[in-house]
Design a protein around this motif. Structure first.
Motif, mmCIF file in Angstrom:
data_model
loop_
_atom_site.group_PDB
_atom_site.id
_atom_site.type_symbol
_atom_site.label_atom_id
_atom_site.label_comp_id
_atom_site.label_asym_id
_atom_site.label_seq_id
_atom_site.Cartn_x
_atom_site.Cartn_y
_atom_site.Cartn_z
ATOM 1 N N ALA A 50 0.576 -1.098 -0.038
ATOM 2 C CA ALA A 50 0.226 -0.098 0.100
ATOM 3 C C ALA A 50 0.903 1.192 0.177
ATOM 4 C CB ALA A 50 -0.727 -0.024 1.212
ATOM 5 N N MET A 51 0.499 2.327 -0.882
ATOM 6 C CA MET A 51 1.267 3.510 -1.035
ATOM 7 C C MET A 51 0.252 4.459 -0.431
ATOM 8 S SD MET A 51 4.113 5.139 -1.244
ATOM 9 C CE MET A 51 5.002 3.385 -1.421
ATOM 10 N N PRO A 52 0.468 5.019 0.839
ATOM 11 C CA PRO A 52 -0.343 6.136 1.365
ATOM 12 C C PRO A 52 0.480 7.451 0.797
ATOM 13 C CG PRO A 52 0.493 5.166 3.150
ATOM 14 C CD PRO A 52 1.025 4.759 1.830
ATOM 15 N N ASN A 53 -0.166 8.614 1.310
ATOM 16 C CA ASN A 53 0.529 9.892 1.454
ATOM 17 C C ASN A 53 0.516 10.579 2.976
ATOM 18 O OD1 ASN A 53 -1.464 11.367 1.154
ATOM 19 N ND2 ASN A 53 -1.322 11.485 -1.065
ATOM 20 N N THR A 54 1.137 11.753 3.299
ATOM 21 C CA THR A 54 0.940 12.218 4.730
ATOM 22 C C THR A 54 -0.100 12.779 4.865
ATOM 23 O OG1 THR A 54 2.268 14.293 3.566
ATOM 24 C CG2 THR A 54 3.685 12.484 4.763
ATOM 25 N N ALA A 55 -1.074 12.832 3.821
ATOM 26 C CA ALA A 55 -2.472 13.335 4.324
ATOM 27 C C ALA A 55 -3.222 12.472 5.083
ATOM 28 C CB ALA A 55 -3.018 14.055 2.787
ATOM 29 N N ILE A 56 -2.616 11.149 5.109
ATOM 30 C CA ILE A 56 -3.078 10.019 6.188
ATOM 31 C C ILE A 56 -3.477 10.582 7.456
ATOM 32 C CG2 ILE A 56 -1.028 9.064 6.718
ATOM 33 C CD1 ILE A 56 -2.165 6.297 6.288
#
Ligand SMILES: NC(=O)c1ccc[n+]([C@@H]2O[C@H](COP(=O)([O-])OP(=O)(O)OC[C@H]3O[C@@H](n4cnc5c(N)ncnc54)[C@H](OP(=O)(O)O)[C@@H]3O)[C@@H](O)[C@H]2O)c1
Length: 272
Positions: free
Chosen positions: A121-127
């Motif tokens: 899974a590749m999230p971004n910092t807006a997580i």
């Protein structure tokens, strides 16, 4: 959403790991007691321990207690972690989810066993505010596993399923992409200051304008050029400014930057 009757261990509870844990609990998918957070210095997780999460520095014990294992250490820290936990991983029981940039499902299965189900899974910092764009991929996880992982990441934003071969591209566009859009907003605010606004007002105005532009596309499912046509009147000020930016390489700079980031993202793990 209904609580998932499973235990989860997050190995490497830094920015991404903690944000995911909080999102899962906030959405009611897990209770804090069902989430074990590990890091080498668990004292840094004391606020979460007080909130009812299990915290530890013992990765192997965390894996032994869990059904779902999220790997969220840095790429250069992964091999050591896998050495520690490989013997505790049961292919029947455990589902592994890796958010680590540049590491393939195959790389992980090489170290923990070919039969182990691994989803990337590749999230971004807006997580951290529940607005991540998360790309998920796996070559051999079941439909049930994929649906579970998507449901988990939908608690902290929006998820999309992609082919694993596009993961490094997803890293560039979405994870690095946060920085590209932030720099664009910063540049717009600096322009705003030069034409008369105090820096804090200019930043707020630029950020809200960027948010409005993104929402126009997401909420109306429209195309950028369609929305641009609505604000560019003949001989007007918008088209003059936009064309000046294009003459200076605006779109080209963004495209070239994303291509370079994708190249680099593909080399992150192989360097170690
Ligand atoms: N940040 C992003 O935009 C982003 C986006 C997508 C994916 N990712 C990926 O997500 C992963 C985590 O990124 P991040 O920004 O959350 O990094 P981070 O804040 O540095 O988190 C990594 C955590 O791992 C812990 N750790 C290190 N070695 C460990 C070990 N042996 N056992 C247990 N915990 C250990 C560290 O804590 P201690 O030092 O206390 O051990 C730290 O809290 C990276 O692989 C990154 O590639 C990041």
């Amino acid at each position: 959403m209904e609580t998932i009757r499973k235990k989860i261990a997050i190995i490497g509870s830094g920015n991404i790991g903690v944000a995911l844990a909080k999102g899962l609990v906030k959405a009611g998918l897990f209770t804090p007691a069902d989430v074990t957070l590990t890091r080498r210095t668990p004292a840094n997780l004391s606020a979460l321990a007080e909130a009812g999460y299990q915290t530890s520095s013992d990765n192997r014990a965390a894996v032994e207690q869990a059904d779902i294992v999220v790997l969220a250490v840095l790429p250069q820290q992964l091999n050591k972690v896998l050495d520690e936990v490989a013997g505790a991983i049961d292919a029947e029981r455990h589902l592994l989810i890796s958010v680590i940039s540049g590491v393939s499902c195959y790389d992980i299965r090489q170290q923990v066993g070919a039969a182990v189900r691994v989803v990337r899974a590749m999230p971004n910092t807006a997580i951290s505010i529940g607005h991540s764009m998360t790309c998920v991929a796996s070559a051999q996880a079941s439909e049930e596993d994929m649906a579970l992982v998507e449901a988990m990441f939908n608690t902290v934003g929006v998820s999309i399923r992609i082919n694993e071969e596009l993961m490094t591209s997803a890293t560039a566009l979405c994870a690095c992409g946060i920085a590209f859009f932030l720099r664009s907003i910063r540049a717009a605010s600096q322009g705003g200051t030069e034409i008369g606004f105090h820096a804090h007002d200019a930043l707020k105005m630029a950020a809200q304008t960027a948010k409005g532009a993104a929402d126009l596309l997401l909420q109306l499912a429209s195309h950028p050029e369609q929305e641009i046509d609505k604000v560019t009147s003949p001989k007007g000020c918008t088209i003059a400014g936009l064309n000046e930016m294009e003459h200076n390489g605006f779109s080209s700079a963004m495209i070239k930057g994303i291509k370079l980031s994708a190249e680099k993202a593909g080399q992150l793990y192989t360097q170690y």
